[in-house]
Design a protein around this motif. Structure first.
Motif: not given
Length: 203
Positions: A113-120, A122-132, A164-168
């Motif tokens: 998450x810290x070193x690979x922007x596309x992982x970061x 994607x991980x943020x998108x997944x975390x944002x899905x949780x409250x929904x 963005x995750x997909x593009x990278x």
């Protein structure tokens, strides 16, 4: 069985079909030379597809209703169904990565998450899905009131982050990405006030 129940079951049937297809590919050896990579990419694509189709439900209702309330009654529940299946495929996507790429090591996850922007992203998108997902029930909707609408509008941001995750992730062929991006752009344009007025019809 009522028409409403039939439409709900149809939504669940369509939602589970990609998972059954991936199971069939796994059983019959159709995942190619790198099955883990195939499963990762396919589950990610189906998560994005379900998110985009769920966003298309509201425009479809506004466009097709023609004074008939059954569009709202029978089509609108698909938003929730498709949203939940988007989370289902996103969870599979994340678990495949976590288990097979990281051996369930959360230390490696944090490093990625810290070193690979596309992982970061994607991980943020997944975390944002949780409250929904956690607030997708009627009880939460009543409790949150207008805040529920504001919270669930973050799905627009989630879709953008997934794109963005997909593009990278893409190394060569960007053709499929542009189809997804065009669909997202059209859905966002439809939500502009000036555009929705063109399709406005009295209930």
């Amino acid at each position: 069985m009522t028409v409403k129940n039939i439409t709900r079951w149809l939504g669940h049937f369509l939602g589970v079909l990609p998972a059954l297809y991936l199971v069939a590919l796994t059983v019959f050896g159709g995942l190619g030379a790198n099955p883990i990579e195939t499963l990762t990419h396919q589950t990610g694509r189906w998560a994005l597809t379900a998110l985009l189709v769920s966003l298309a439900i509201t425009p479809a209702v506004k466009w097709l209703r023609f004074n008939r309330k059954w569009h709202v009654k029978y089509l609108m529940p698909w938003r929730k169904i498709l949203g939940l299946y988007a989370f289902f495929y996103a969870t599979l996507h994340f678990l495949i990565y976590l288990i097979f790429d990281l051996s369930f090591d959360f230390g490696f996850l944090w490093a990625d998450v810290k070193d690979r922007p596309y992982i970061a992203v994607g991980f943020i998108a997944f975390c944002l899905l949780l409250p929904l997902v956690a607030t997708s029930n009627k009880k939460a909707q009543r409790a949150l009131g207008k805040r529920w609408i504001a919270l669930h509008r973050t799905v627009y941001l989630i879709d953008a982050l997934v794109l963005v995750h997909f593009f990278w992730l893409i190394r060569a062929d960007y053709s499929s990405f542009w189809w997804y991006a065009a669909a997202y752009a059209c859905l966002m344009i439809f939500r502009l006030k000036v555009t929705t007025q063109l399709f406005r019809r009295p209930l």
